[in-house]
Design a protein around this motif. Structure first.
Motif, PDB file in Angstrom:
ATOM      1  N   SER A  53      -5.035   0.882   1.826  1.00  0.00           N
ATOM      2  CA  SER A  53      -3.828   1.645   1.492  1.00  0.00           C
ATOM      3  C   SER A  53      -4.163   3.100   1.163  1.00  0.00           C
ATOM      4  N   THR A  54      -5.349   3.344   0.627  1.00  0.00           N
ATOM      5  CA  THR A  54      -5.777   4.713   0.339  1.00  0.00           C
ATOM      6  C   THR A  54      -5.870   5.494   1.646  1.00  0.00           C
ATOM      7  N   VAL A  55      -6.455   4.871   2.648  1.00  0.00           N
ATOM      8  CA  VAL A  55      -6.622   5.518   3.954  1.00  0.00           C
ATOM      9  C   VAL A  55      -5.261   5.903   4.535  1.00  0.00           C
ATOM     10  N   GLU A  56      -4.288   5.039   4.401  1.00  0.00           N
ATOM     11  CA  GLU A  56      -2.947   5.325   4.921  1.00  0.00           C
ATOM     12  C   GLU A  56      -2.210   6.362   4.076  1.00  0.00           C
ATOM     13  N   ALA A  57      -2.490   6.400   2.784  1.00  0.00           N
ATOM     14  CA  ALA A  57      -1.767   7.298   1.887  1.00  0.00           C
ATOM     15  C   ALA A  57      -2.281   8.733   1.928  1.00  0.00           C
ATOM     16  N   VAL A  58      -3.546   8.938   2.235  1.00  0.00           N
ATOM     17  CA  VAL A  58      -4.125  10.287   2.172  1.00  0.00           C
ATOM     18  C   VAL A  58      -3.376  11.299   3.048  1.00  0.00           C
TER      19      VAL A  58
END
Length: 109
Positions: A53-58
């Motif tokens: 989810s971090t990868v998608e949120a950045v």
């Protein structure tokens, strides 16, 4: 944001299905609402490790950081910095030197 299947992704404490709501609060909320949402996102995305989810949120956070109407752009930038630090922990001088030394050792074989 709608193209991401957040319910299939995880963060530090479980399902990432609430991440889009927090991102929306950062985008459209007043300073207090934005700060609260960034606090949640910091716990979920910026602590411990980098999650799917971090990868998608950045990229979404980056868009928020450069959008003038966002009330807490500095908080968004701080979250991005935290994520970057967790994704790339500092290395000691030994760790930095070790890789070239290992490569040199392999070449001499």
């Amino acid at each position: 944001m709608s193209r991401v299947r957040w319910h299939e992704l995880t963060h530090a404490y479980g399902s990432a299905e609430e991440v889009p709501g927090r991102l929306s609060r950062v985008a459209w909320g007043d300073a207090r609402t934005s700060a609260s949402a960034l606090s949640d996102l910091g716990l979920w995305l910026g602590e411990l490790a980098v999650f799917d989810s971090t990868v998608e949120a950045v990229p979404l956070l980056w868009d928020l950081a450069v959008t003038d109407s966002v009330a807490n752009r500095s908080g968004v930038i701080e979250l991005l910095q935290t994520i970057l630090e967790h994704a790339n922990p500092p290395q000691t001088a030994f760790e930095i030197c070790r890789v070239p030394l290992l490569k040199g050792s392999l070449n001499s074989l």
